[in-house]
Write an enzyme that holds these catalytic residues in place. Structure first.
Site, PDB file in Angstrom:
ATOM      1  CE  LYS A  13      -2.573   4.926   7.269  1.00  0.00           C
ATOM      2  NZ  LYS A  13      -4.145   4.827   8.070  1.00  0.00           N
ATOM      3  NE  ARG A  48      -2.684   0.999   3.699  1.00  0.00           N
ATOM      4  CZ  ARG A  48      -3.129   0.501   4.747  1.00  0.00           C
ATOM      5  NH1 ARG A  48      -4.535   0.469   4.521  1.00  0.00           N
ATOM      6  NH2 ARG A  48      -2.808   1.198   6.158  1.00  0.00           N
ATOM      7  CD  GLU A  99     -11.774   6.458   4.519  1.00  0.00           C
ATOM      8  OE1 GLU A  99     -10.957   6.118   5.217  1.00  0.00           O
ATOM      9  OE2 GLU A  99     -11.273   5.763   3.522  1.00  0.00           O
TER      10      GLU A  99
END
Length: 405
Positions: free
Chosen positions: A250, A148, A286
């Protein structure tokens, strides 16, 4: 393995704890003693620590400490505890990271014109280490975090460590701080890898130099409620991400942007904020730092990963665990109306693992779930995943990595 550490005063570690703190001298160069061999540790940003012309490499010896830190493990919250060591590696214009080093935890030097400070060119990850009942230490799916980070780095025009380098660095950092891994059932060691543009820039451009760092902190529950229902409010004025943006990686800016709505919600007594999509303003995205699931009968639904939602590793794991348990899992658009009619709602994330939702408030209307108790499905999935993470059951998924000590 014997550890001896001395360091400059500028690199002091955490405040002393009992007799376990290494001695620091301001007049000696940092050094490590690993297996009776002493290695020089240059200052983090010294002139002699060049990042250009470096080669990708791995450290094969892990620095370890002994004993257990003197903390109140029974009342460990989710806050920063200064530990002993951190990991650092540099990368220059060639795109290759230097052999990383474990150094005392402490402040770092960074140019005021660093890319991360001026243009937000930075990423972070989050994963955990758990202590088994036999004292050994487990990591949970670290290669997923590495992948990721690499995906996020590509989006942010940054070089990234290889998966192997990333996992190796995590192992080194955890073993160097293993006395801070909580006893079984008392929490976990939260691991925070950082990748940032540390090189100096003025015009808008990728930084010429990058720094990869890892620090750790023992943690308890993320929400003060623990494994108890949290209360969310749906935010329909602010949005976390938009199509074509960076909501699916992220990057550091994604988190600063949710602070205002989160602060307002907490001032009103809510645990956190649930965001909607920026186009239709009716589909679930989210929570500030968690993915969200709804349960209706035997069907578990969660928002699809389509560029605006972070591909959570706990989310991915829960999907697989639920499917193995016979649930039908759907990854798709989930509307507010479906949420308000759900039998059960829960959030997932590295910090929270699984957090049941007790109520949702939307436009002044409050809907409660499960009589404000922990739902059956939430409890079942939480128990299954945490039992695997902590080594209480056999890892038939191949997700855990046991550290050699």
């Amino acid at each position: 393995m014997e550890l001896h550490l001395t360091s400059r005063g500028a690199l002091q570690a955490a405040p002393p704890l009992a007799a376990h703190r290494p001695h620091f001298s301001p007049f000696t160069k940092p050094s490590l003693r690993i297996k009776n061999h002493t290695y020089s540790v240059p200052p983090i940003f010294s002139k002699g620590h060049s990042s250009t012309g470096c080669h990708a490499s791995l450290a094969t010896s892990y620095m370890e400490t002994s004993a257990v830190a003197d903390l109140d493990w029974e009342n460990l919250g989710f806050g920063l505890v200064h530990t002993d060591f951190m990991y650092i590696a540099k990368c220059g214009p060639d795109g290759n990271f230097s052999k990383g080093e474990v150094v005392p935890f402490g402040p770092i030097e960074v140019s005021p014109s660093a890319g991360v400070l001026n243009y937000g060119q930075g990423l972070f990850e989050g994963l955990k280490a758990y202590r088994k009942t036999d004292g050994s230490i487990l990591l949970f799916r670290p290669e997923e975090n590495a992948t990721r980070m690499r995906d996020g780095a590509e989006r942010m025009c940054m070089p990234a460590p290889t998966v192997e380098q990333f996992v190796d660095a995590v192992k080194q950092t955890v073993l160097a701080n293993k006395r801070w891994v909580p006893p079984t059932g008392k929490g976990s060691l939260y691991i925070r890898p950082l990748l940032m543009g540390s090189g100096a820039v003025l015009g808008l451009a990728p930084a010429p130099e990058y720094t990869f760092m890892i620090f750790v902190s023992p943690v308890g529950n993320y929400f003060k409620e623990g494994l108890a229902p949290i209360n969310l409010i749906i935010e329909d004025n602010f949005h976390r991400a938009a199509p074509g943006g960076t909501g699916g990686v992220k990057t550091i800016g994604n988190y600063a942007s949710v602070l205002k709505a989160q602060r307002i919600a907490k001032e009103k007594g809510y645990s956190d904020v649930l965001y909607l999509d920026a186009v239709h303003n009716k589909y679930l995205e989210e929570v500030s730092s968690c993915n969200i699931f709804i349960v209706k009968g035997n069907v578990i639904s969660t928002s699809a990963i389509k560029g605006t939602i972070l591909p959570g590793i706990t989310r991915k794991s829960i999907v697989e665990v639920a499917q193995r348990k016979g649930f039908k899992v759907e990854e798709r658009h989930v509307s507010v109306d479906e949420l308000l009619e759900a039998d059960e709602v829960f959030c997932t994330g590295t910090a929270v693992v699984v957090s049941p939702v007790g109520s949702i408030t939307y436009q002044g209307k409050r809907v409660e779930y499960g009589n404000q108790g922990v739902g059956v499905v939430s409890q079942q999935l939480y128990t299954s995943l945490t039992s695997l993470q902590m080594g209480h059951v056999e890892d038939c998924m191949g997700w855990t990595v046991e550290l050699s000590q």
